[in-house]
Design an enzyme around this catalytic site. Sequence first.
Site, PDB file in Angstrom:
ATOM      1  N   HIS A  37       0.608  -1.278  -0.034  1.00  0.00           N
ATOM      2  CA  HIS A  37      -0.178  -0.006   0.072  1.00  0.00           C
ATOM      3  C   HIS A  37       0.862   1.412   0.043  1.00  0.00           C
ATOM      4  O   HIS A  37       2.121   1.177   0.475  1.00  0.00           O
ATOM      5  CB  HIS A  37      -1.036   0.052   1.069  1.00  0.00           C
TER       6      HIS A  37
ATOM      7  N   THR B 278       0.632   4.693   1.991  1.00  0.00           N
ATOM      8  CA  THR B 278       0.009   5.457   3.280  1.00  0.00           C
ATOM      9  C   THR B 278      -0.315   6.876   2.665  1.00  0.00           C
ATOM     10  O   THR B 278       0.759   7.383   2.199  1.00  0.00           O
ATOM     11  CB  THR B 278       0.970   5.257   4.527  1.00  0.00           C
TER      12      THR B 278
ATOM     13  N   HIS C  14       5.017   6.387  -1.229  1.00  0.00           N
ATOM     14  CA  HIS C  14       5.963   5.508  -1.428  1.00  0.00           C
ATOM     15  C   HIS C  14       5.146   4.077  -1.133  1.00  0.00           C
ATOM     16  O   HIS C  14       3.985   4.301  -0.315  1.00  0.00           O
ATOM     17  CB  HIS C  14       7.163   5.276  -0.633  1.00  0.00           C
TER      18      HIS C  14
ATOM     19  N   THR D 288       6.219   0.493   0.785  1.00  0.00           N
ATOM     20  CA  THR D 288       7.144  -0.111   1.319  1.00  0.00           C
ATOM     21  C   THR D 288       7.194  -1.863   0.942  1.00  0.00           C
ATOM     22  O   THR D 288       6.110  -2.248   0.934  1.00  0.00           O
ATOM     23  CB  THR D 288       7.069  -0.184   2.955  1.00  0.00           C
TER      24      THR D 288
HETATM   25  O1  ACK Z   1       5.062   1.438   5.046  1.00  0.00           O
HETATM   26  P1  ACK Z   1       4.384   2.593   5.556  1.00  0.00           P
HETATM   27  O2  ACK Z   1       4.013   3.637   4.757  1.00  0.00           O
HETATM   28  O3  ACK Z   1       5.011   3.173   6.973  1.00  0.00           O
HETATM   29  O4  ACK Z   1       3.100   1.748   6.008  1.00  0.00           O
HETATM   30  C1  ACK Z   1       2.946   1.584   7.490  1.00  0.00           C
HETATM   31  C2  ACK Z   1       1.620   2.076   8.108  1.00  0.00           C
HETATM   32  O5  ACK Z   1       1.976   3.405   8.601  1.00  0.00           O
HETATM   33  C3  ACK Z   1       1.290   1.252   9.232  1.00  0.00           C
HETATM   34  O6  ACK Z   1       2.346   1.248  10.009  1.00  0.00           O
HETATM   35  C4  ACK Z   1       3.244   3.960   8.300  1.00  0.00           C
HETATM   36  N1  ACK Z   1       3.533   4.804   9.526  1.00  0.00           N
HETATM   37  C5  ACK Z   1       3.930   4.243  10.590  1.00  0.00           C
HETATM   38  N2  ACK Z   1       4.082   5.435  11.490  1.00  0.00           N
HETATM   39  C6  ACK Z   1       3.956   6.377  10.680  1.00  0.00           C
HETATM   40  C7  ACK Z   1       4.198   7.840  11.077  1.00  0.00           C
HETATM   41  N3  ACK Z   1       4.640   8.252  12.107  1.00  0.00           N
HETATM   42  N4  ACK Z   1       4.047   8.649   9.877  1.00  0.00           N
HETATM   43  C8  ACK Z   1       3.533   8.256   8.725  1.00  0.00           C
HETATM   44  N5  ACK Z   1       3.671   6.904   8.206  1.00  0.00           N
HETATM   45  C9  ACK Z   1       3.588   6.056   9.432  1.00  0.00           C
HETATM   46  C10 ACK Z   1       4.029   2.735   7.840  1.00  0.00           C
END
Ligand code: ACK
Length: 213
Positions: free
Chosen positions: A64, A66, A144, A146
Amino acid sequence: MSLPLYFGWFLLSPVQNKVRCTSMDFLKTLDTLEAFKKYLTDFTGKPEKEVDLEQYFQAKGPLHCTTKFCNYGKAEGAKEYAENPAVKEFYSSVFELSLSALFVTPRTVGARVSLTEEQLLLWPADAETEVEPATSLPLGSRAHVTLGCAEGVEPVQTGLDLLQILALQQEGQQPETVEEMELGSLTYYGEGRWWLKLREPICSPACFSSFYG
Ligand code: ACK
């Protein structure tokens, strides 16, 4: 109102497999390149030790991109984001995401997502500035997917690694190595940061939705 862990675009199943395969192919090739072996200590800490990048990174959960991390309402601006009319309007709509580059660091492997004007309507205004150090990169730079994290590394790191590489590009840092690969051109930005600009961006249908965990 119950808020999710995060909102984002979720890649549809067939394209998830395609992206995973492309990422695996890239990692498989990268760790055999002489250019990569030259900087192996970035990953191993020791000169002669080999690394299998496919084993080095672990992938968890659905692929995904985010948009807003809400942490069930505990994150700053979570409620405001959920109430944004664009978020309500586009919830459960399918978009075409463009994955334009792959990047690898000793911490994470990910794909850069290049957002359209319409997709930017769903992007939080502070995503690029809430980080330390704050960047002056354009809105959407942090977008992005992950693809994997090294042991003990949280996925939030992927977006931070991406911003770091984009900041170096913005400063005009000359990459140390350039290599043409089948997938695109590969550059090295020091400290284990590898950037593959895809010749053909991967066009990926993705549903805008949320994840409760
Ligand atoms: O890979 P990602 O974008 O990085 O997807 C996961 C998702 O939320 C569930 O953990 C993202 N994530 C975690 N903490 C944060 C944060 N503080 N700011 C932005 N994205 C985050 C994580």
